[in-house]
Write a protein that holds these residues in place. Structure first.
Motif: not given
Length: 217
Positions: A129, A132, A156-157, A187
């Protein structure tokens, strides 16, 4: 976005951590450029942008390429892993794994290659996460020399309370360049540009982002 948040996804080795790692299982044939991309004036006086579709995507000739639902593609790409959490993946595979992920539609005019990887949590075999997906922008054939890599995009998250719409782009000066950060559609994005790319041009690259599936061949 605070500096600490921006730098948290960079890994112990900083902004370029892992992005140059090449999966040995992926073998690519020789590729030649047959056309010269047309540059659009942007940034400083001697700078310009070209369409991301017009550069060579290093992993687009991976064989086999996996299709299907996101969990299926993520699991299949993880099976390609050999000793690194950064696993080479094509545009189509990344778009399938992360359907809402965006990528700049314009890149600096000196860029000739883009590398693309999915990034995993090695303990679970699922996407990390924190980071990614990772992309490298190269002026020459990738992985021959780090000096040819003029940009890195990490995705990433985002946090659960971040808005779906694109946030303002924050700018942080880092060693040897500039780091831009923003969030959109779940994101978190971090775009690093080396010092040979001006801050103004880097901002135009970030602002050109569109959903990656729209840039697939």
């Amino acid at each position: 976005m605070a500096i600490a948040v921006l730098l948290a996804g960079c890994g112990d080795a900083g902004l370029l951590d892992g992005v140059g790692e090449r999966t040995r299982a992926v073998v690519h044939g020789a590729t030649t450029t047959t056309t010269v991309p047309v540059a659009l004036a942007a940034g400083a006086e001697d700078e310009g942008l070209i369409e991301a579709r017009d550069v060579l995507w290093f992993n687009d000739d991976i064989d086999p390429q996996y299709t299907g639902a996101s969990p299926e593609v993520v699991a299949a790409v993880w099976g390609r892993q050999l000793g690194s959490r950064f696993v080479q993946a094509s545009r189509r595979e990344i778009a399938a794994a992360l359907p809402s992920l965006s990528f700049p539609s314009l890149v600096p005019q000196q860029v000739r290659w883009v590398t693309s990887q999915l990034v995993f949590d090695e303990a679970t075999g699922t996407l990390d996460p924190g980071t990614s997906a990772a992309f490298g922008l190269w002026t020459a054939e990738p992985y021959r020399s780090d000096t040819a890599r003029v940009g890195v995009l990490r995705v990433g998250r985002a946090q659960a309370d971040d808005p779906e719409s694109r946030s303002e782009i924050s700018v942080v000066a880092v060693p040897d360049g500039v780091s831009l950060g923003w969030t959109e559609a779940g994101h978190r994005y971090e775009l690093f540009c080396r010092s040979e790319v001006s801050e103004a041009l880097c901002l135009e690259v970030a602002a050109s982002s569109v959903v990656l599936v729209g840039l697939t061949p």
